[in-house]
Design a protein around this motif. Structure first.
Motif, PDB file in Angstrom:
ATOM      1  N   ALA A 297     -73.846  56.620  -6.681  1.00 19.44           N
ATOM      2  CA  ALA A 297     -72.561  57.225  -7.049  1.00 19.44           C
ATOM      3  C   ALA A 297     -71.631  56.173  -7.640  1.00 19.44           C
ATOM      4  O   ALA A 297     -71.655  55.016  -7.233  1.00 19.44           O
ATOM      5  CB  ALA A 297     -71.918  57.856  -5.821  1.00 19.44           C
ATOM      6  N   SER A 298     -70.812  56.600  -8.593  1.00 18.11           N
ATOM      7  CA  SER A 298     -69.820  55.695  -9.188  1.00 18.11           C
ATOM      8  C   SER A 298     -68.474  55.887  -8.495  1.00 18.11           C
ATOM      9  O   SER A 298     -68.247  56.892  -7.810  1.00 18.11           O
ATOM     10  CB  SER A 298     -69.671  55.978 -10.680  1.00 18.11           C
ATOM     11  OG  SER A 298     -69.024  57.223 -10.874  1.00 18.11           O
ATOM     12  N   ASP A 299     -67.559  54.955  -8.696  1.00 14.77           N
ATOM     13  CA  ASP A 299     -66.201  55.083  -8.145  1.00 14.77           C
ATOM     14  C   ASP A 299     -65.515  56.328  -8.702  1.00 14.77           C
ATOM     15  O   ASP A 299     -64.786  57.016  -7.987  1.00 14.77           O
ATOM     16  CB  ASP A 299     -65.360  53.849  -8.462  1.00 14.77           C
ATOM     17  CG  ASP A 299     -65.761  52.639  -7.642  1.00 14.77           C
ATOM     18  OD1 ASP A 299     -66.405  52.816  -6.592  1.00 14.77           O
ATOM     19  OD2 ASP A 299     -65.414  51.513  -8.040  1.00 14.77           O
ATOM     20  N   THR A 300     -65.752  56.619  -9.971  1.00 10.42           N
ATOM     21  CA  THR A 300     -65.150  57.804 -10.593  1.00 10.42           C
ATOM     22  C   THR A 300     -65.646  59.074  -9.912  1.00 10.42           C
ATOM     23  O   THR A 300     -64.857  59.984  -9.638  1.00 10.42           O
ATOM     24  CB  THR A 300     -65.480  57.839 -12.095  1.00 10.42           C
ATOM     25  OG1 THR A 300     -65.022  56.636 -12.688  1.00 10.42           O
ATOM     26  CG2 THR A 300     -64.826  59.024 -12.778  1.00 10.42           C
ATOM     27  N   GLU A 301     -66.938  59.144  -9.624  1.00 15.48           N
ATOM     28  CA  GLU A 301     -67.489  60.322  -8.939  1.00 15.48           C
ATOM     29  C   GLU A 301     -66.927  60.446  -7.523  1.00 15.48           C
ATOM     30  O   GLU A 301     -66.608  61.548  -7.074  1.00 15.48           O
ATOM     31  CB  GLU A 301     -69.017  60.237  -8.903  1.00 15.48           C
ATOM     32  CG  GLU A 301     -69.645  60.395 -10.275  1.00 15.48           C
ATOM     33  CD  GLU A 301     -71.103  59.995 -10.312  1.00 15.48           C
ATOM     34  OE1 GLU A 301     -71.839  60.598 -11.100  1.00 15.48           O
ATOM     35  OE2 GLU A 301     -71.512  59.066  -9.564  1.00 15.48           O
TER      36      GLU A 301
ATOM     37  N   ALA B 143     -69.742  56.726   0.374  1.00 15.00           N
ATOM     38  CA  ALA B 143     -71.006  57.331  -0.066  1.00 15.00           C
ATOM     39  C   ALA B 143     -71.714  56.424  -1.069  1.00 15.00           C
ATOM     40  O   ALA B 143     -71.098  55.878  -1.975  1.00 15.00           O
ATOM     41  CB  ALA B 143     -70.750  58.696  -0.684  1.00 15.00           C
ATOM     42  N   ALA B 144     -73.010  56.293  -0.895  1.00 19.01           N
ATOM     43  CA  ALA B 144     -73.799  55.459  -1.803  1.00 19.01           C
ATOM     44  C   ALA B 144     -74.457  56.280  -2.910  1.00 19.01           C
ATOM     45  O   ALA B 144     -74.628  55.787  -4.022  1.00 19.01           O
ATOM     46  CB  ALA B 144     -74.867  54.707  -1.017  1.00 19.01           C
ATOM     47  N   THR B 145     -74.825  57.535  -2.601  1.00 25.48           N
ATOM     48  CA  THR B 145     -75.559  58.337  -3.588  1.00 25.48           C
ATOM     49  C   THR B 145     -74.803  59.615  -3.935  1.00 25.48           C
ATOM     50  O   THR B 145     -73.917  60.059  -3.203  1.00 25.48           O
ATOM     51  CB  THR B 145     -76.945  58.738  -3.047  1.00 25.48           C
ATOM     52  OG1 THR B 145     -76.769  59.611  -1.926  1.00 25.48           O
ATOM     53  CG2 THR B 145     -77.756  57.518  -2.648  1.00 25.48           C
ATOM     54  N   ARG B 146     -75.203  60.223  -5.045  1.00 17.95           N
ATOM     55  CA  ARG B 146     -74.603  61.487  -5.474  1.00 17.95           C
ATOM     56  C   ARG B 146     -74.890  62.611  -4.487  1.00 17.95           C
ATOM     57  O   ARG B 146     -74.058  63.489  -4.293  1.00 17.95           O
ATOM     58  CB  ARG B 146     -75.127  61.874  -6.854  1.00 17.95           C
ATOM     59  CG  ARG B 146     -74.573  61.012  -7.957  1.00 17.95           C
ATOM     60  CD  ARG B 146     -75.131  61.430  -9.291  1.00 17.95           C
ATOM     61  NE  ARG B 146     -74.494  60.707 -10.369  1.00 17.95           N
ATOM     62  CZ  ARG B 146     -74.914  60.737 -11.610  1.00 17.95           C
ATOM     63  NH1 ARG B 146     -75.975  61.461 -11.946  1.00 17.95           N
ATOM     64  NH2 ARG B 146     -74.288  60.053 -12.540  1.00 17.95           N
ATOM     65  N   SER B 147     -76.050  62.595  -3.848  1.00 18.68           N
ATOM     66  CA  SER B 147     -76.350  63.663  -2.881  1.00 18.68           C
ATOM     67  C   SER B 147     -75.428  63.573  -1.658  1.00 18.68           C
ATOM     68  O   SER B 147     -75.042  64.592  -1.091  1.00 18.68           O
ATOM     69  CB  SER B 147     -77.823  63.633  -2.462  1.00 18.68           C
ATOM     70  OG  SER B 147     -78.131  62.427  -1.820  1.00 18.68           O
TER      71      SER B 147
ATOM     72  N   HIS C  26     -59.926  53.660 -10.716  1.00 22.31           N
ATOM     73  CA  HIS C  26     -58.925  54.354  -9.910  1.00 22.31           C
ATOM     74  C   HIS C  26     -59.445  54.426  -8.483  1.00 22.31           C
ATOM     75  O   HIS C  26     -60.474  55.015  -8.225  1.00 22.31           O
ATOM     76  CB  HIS C  26     -58.695  55.748 -10.502  1.00 22.31           C
ATOM     77  CG  HIS C  26     -57.857  56.621  -9.640  1.00 22.31           C
ATOM     78  ND1 HIS C  26     -58.047  57.960  -9.567  1.00 22.31           N
ATOM     79  CD2 HIS C  26     -56.836  56.358  -8.807  1.00 22.31           C
ATOM     80  CE1 HIS C  26     -57.185  58.491  -8.739  1.00 22.31           C
ATOM     81  NE2 HIS C  26     -56.445  57.533  -8.265  1.00 22.31           N
ATOM     82  N   ARG C  27     -58.749  53.805  -7.563  1.00 26.27           N
ATOM     83  CA  ARG C  27     -59.158  53.786  -6.166  1.00 26.27           C
ATOM     84  C   ARG C  27     -57.917  53.930  -5.312  1.00 26.27           C
ATOM     85  O   ARG C  27     -56.959  53.197  -5.475  1.00 26.27           O
ATOM     86  CB  ARG C  27     -59.857  52.458  -5.871  1.00 26.27           C
ATOM     87  CG  ARG C  27     -60.014  52.127  -4.419  1.00 26.27           C
ATOM     88  CD  ARG C  27     -60.701  50.802  -4.231  1.00 26.27           C
ATOM     89  NE  ARG C  27     -59.815  49.683  -4.198  1.00 26.27           N
ATOM     90  CZ  ARG C  27     -59.063  49.342  -3.152  1.00 26.27           C
ATOM     91  NH1 ARG C  27     -59.056  50.076  -2.082  1.00 26.27           N
ATOM     92  NH2 ARG C  27     -58.298  48.281  -3.190  1.00 26.27           N
ATOM     93  N   ALA C  28     -57.917  54.882  -4.420  1.00 24.93           N
ATOM     94  CA  ALA C  28     -56.771  55.039  -3.528  1.00 24.93           C
ATOM     95  C   ALA C  28     -56.795  53.913  -2.505  1.00 24.93           C
ATOM     96  O   ALA C  28     -57.836  53.594  -1.963  1.00 24.93           O
ATOM     97  CB  ALA C  28     -56.827  56.384  -2.829  1.00 24.93           C
TER      98      ALA C  28
END
Length: 195
Positions: free
Chosen positions: A6-10, A42-46, A88-90
């Motif tokens: 997963a990316s930071d954007t996702e 989270a590390a992955t998209r799933s 963008h990171r809160a």
């Protein structure tokens, strides 16, 4: 099961969907905190998909960037891009999750803060205040726009301190809410605007 990293954007998109679900009453604020923390780690998209699979908003296509209508900031440094999109990171939970301190302009250093003010019903008036006064105040401290929608503007500096500006329209006024982490000079300037 999607094992793609997963990316930071996702991650940020999932957190936005969770925030929307909380404001609509689909999940509680404690659950928002838990799911948001899980999204940021989270590390992955799933893993991300599992956090929003029970929410109707998760089935919506991504919202395209709206046309400019008063939120267009004055010319200045561009958003801070990366290969995966904006950084963008809160840095802290949204203000409705935990009590946030006020501006505290006397306190030195970079501090968490939250400020609200009302303007007349026309949102263009609030937009002008933001573009003419708030954004330049943040740019002087090296913040750059990293995210923009019709009613939200997010700025971030190289230290990844983030400031969010939200506008909400009501029948007789527009409310502007600014929160994040900023140095004393920004908090002092915002106090002057909110009077």
């Amino acid at each position: 099961m999607d094992r793609t990293r997963a990316s930071d954007t996702e991650r940020e998109r999932v957190v936005e969907l969770l925030r929307e679900a909380a404001t609509r009453g689909r999940i509680g604020f404690e659950e928002l905190e838990e799911r948001s923390a899980a999204a940021y780690s989270a590390a992955t998209r799933s893993e991300l998909a599992a956090l929003i699979e029970d929410l109707p908003a998760s089935r919506r296509p991504p919202v395209p960037e709206p046309p400019s209508d008063g939120w267009e900031p004055a010319p200045g440094p561009p958003a801070v891009p990366t290969a995966a999109g904006p950084r963008h990171r809160a840095v802290a939970p949204p203000p409705w999750v935990k009590p946030w301190p006020g501006l505290r302009p006397w306190l030195p250093g970079r501090q968490m803060f939250s400020a609200r003010w009302r303007t007349p019903a026309d949102p263009r008036h609030a937009g002008r205040i933001i573009t003419d006064h708030v954004v330049p105040l943040l740019r002087r401290e090296s913040y750059a726009v990293v995210h923009r929608t019709l009613d939200e503007l997010v700025l971030q500096n190289d230290r990844e301190d983030t400031v969010t500006i939200e506008m909400s329209r009501h029948r007789d006024h527009t409310e502007t809410h600014v929160w994040g982490v900023a140095p004393r000079s920004v908090r002092h300037g915002l106090e002057q605007l909110s009077r």
